[in-house]
Design a protein around this motif. Sequence first.
Motif, mmCIF file in Angstrom:
data_model
loop_
_atom_site.group_PDB
_atom_site.id
_atom_site.type_symbol
_atom_site.label_atom_id
_atom_site.label_comp_id
_atom_site.label_asym_id
_atom_site.label_seq_id
_atom_site.Cartn_x
_atom_site.Cartn_y
_atom_site.Cartn_z
ATOM 1 N N SER A 81 -12.641 -4.220 1.054
ATOM 2 C CA SER A 81 -11.591 -4.730 0.655
ATOM 3 C C SER A 81 -11.373 -6.257 1.039
ATOM 4 C CB SER A 81 -10.309 -3.934 0.618
ATOM 5 O OG SER A 81 -9.241 -4.552 0.029
ATOM 6 N N LEU A 82 -10.572 -7.132 0.496
ATOM 7 C CA LEU A 82 -10.049 -8.309 1.005
ATOM 8 C C LEU A 82 -8.822 -8.096 1.680
ATOM 9 C CD1 LEU A 82 -10.524 -11.160 -1.603
ATOM 10 C CD2 LEU A 82 -11.012 -11.262 0.833
ATOM 11 N N ASN A 83 -8.090 -6.853 1.348
ATOM 12 C CA ASN A 83 -6.780 -6.320 1.994
ATOM 13 C C ASN A 83 -7.133 -6.063 3.564
ATOM 14 O OD1 ASN A 83 -6.404 -5.051 -1.002
ATOM 15 N ND2 ASN A 83 -4.745 -6.427 -0.310
ATOM 16 N N VAL A 116 -14.466 2.239 5.834
ATOM 17 C CA VAL A 116 -13.477 1.287 5.330
ATOM 18 C C VAL A 116 -13.525 0.005 6.071
ATOM 19 C CG1 VAL A 116 -10.761 0.787 5.137
ATOM 20 C CG2 VAL A 116 -11.819 3.009 4.682
ATOM 21 N N VAL A 117 -13.803 -0.997 5.168
ATOM 22 C CA VAL A 117 -14.047 -2.475 5.858
ATOM 23 C C VAL A 117 -12.841 -3.421 5.032
ATOM 24 C CG1 VAL A 117 -15.433 -4.438 6.248
ATOM 25 C CG2 VAL A 117 -16.218 -2.124 6.684
ATOM 26 N N ALA A 135 1.036 -1.169 -0.157
ATOM 27 C CA ALA A 135 -0.014 -0.074 -0.049
ATOM 28 C C ALA A 135 0.864 0.930 0.046
ATOM 29 C CB ALA A 135 -0.972 0.185 1.271
ATOM 30 N N ARG A 136 1.968 1.152 0.592
ATOM 31 C CA ARG A 136 2.729 2.183 0.886
ATOM 32 C C ARG A 136 3.536 2.923 -0.573
ATOM 33 N NH1 ARG A 136 4.602 -0.814 5.405
ATOM 34 N NH2 ARG A 136 3.610 0.459 7.445
ATOM 35 N N CYS A 147 -5.465 -0.868 3.481
ATOM 36 C CA CYS A 147 -6.615 0.401 3.057
ATOM 37 C C CYS A 147 -6.492 1.630 3.173
ATOM 38 C CB CYS A 147 -8.218 -0.286 3.327
ATOM 39 S SG CYS A 147 -8.637 -1.920 2.543
ATOM 40 N N HIS A 148 -6.207 1.797 4.629
ATOM 41 C CA HIS A 148 -5.900 3.332 5.071
ATOM 42 C C HIS A 148 -4.713 3.725 4.375
ATOM 43 C CE1 HIS A 148 -9.424 3.526 7.495
ATOM 44 N NE2 HIS A 148 -9.498 2.609 8.033
#
Length: 185
Positions: free
Chosen positions: A105-107, A128-129, A80-81, A112-113
């Motif tokens: 998301s599956l992540n 966000v879930v 993600a970064r 996600c954040h």
Amino acid sequence: MAGTDPLDGYDAVVYDLDGTLAELAVDWEHVREDVGRALSDHGADPDGLDLWSMLERSRQEPTLAEAVEATIAEHEREGARTSERLGCADILLSHPEPLPVGVCSLNCEDACHLALERHDLDHRVRAVVGRDSVATEKPDPEPLLATLEGLEVAPDRAVFVGDGRRDEITAERAGTAFRYVEEWL
């Protein structure tokens, strides 16, 4: 119909993350190898299992599940970064400001954040879930329903935008409209 607003008739939009808003820089084969080592370290045999089967196998033992989840999540956070922003991110930013927007998301939720912050989308996303936010994961409808609950929008008043059949099945099971990312773009 050309020229129509894809949001007509919807009170909210929920996006998948990876492959939709951002492309996480994750080498999933490397993740599978690391998770296989975590299973082996705990006396479980990873042979012949794909990554998601290993995750399912790990859930039979809390200590093992914790180790496997931590391994996957670390790869996702790093991915993600360094993720790449995708076209749906521009569409998200063009939505009318009061329109509730969520991510399902599956992540892991933390990844996600991180991706949303990296691409300056976090200020537009109200709920966000991730895979670790609720007890089940897509294609079970619970994650999408939890996202919609966070947005305070009924499932039949929202659209879910994703990049795979699992996303489509999730929307069907939740009673939510669905659009593939290619259609949305």
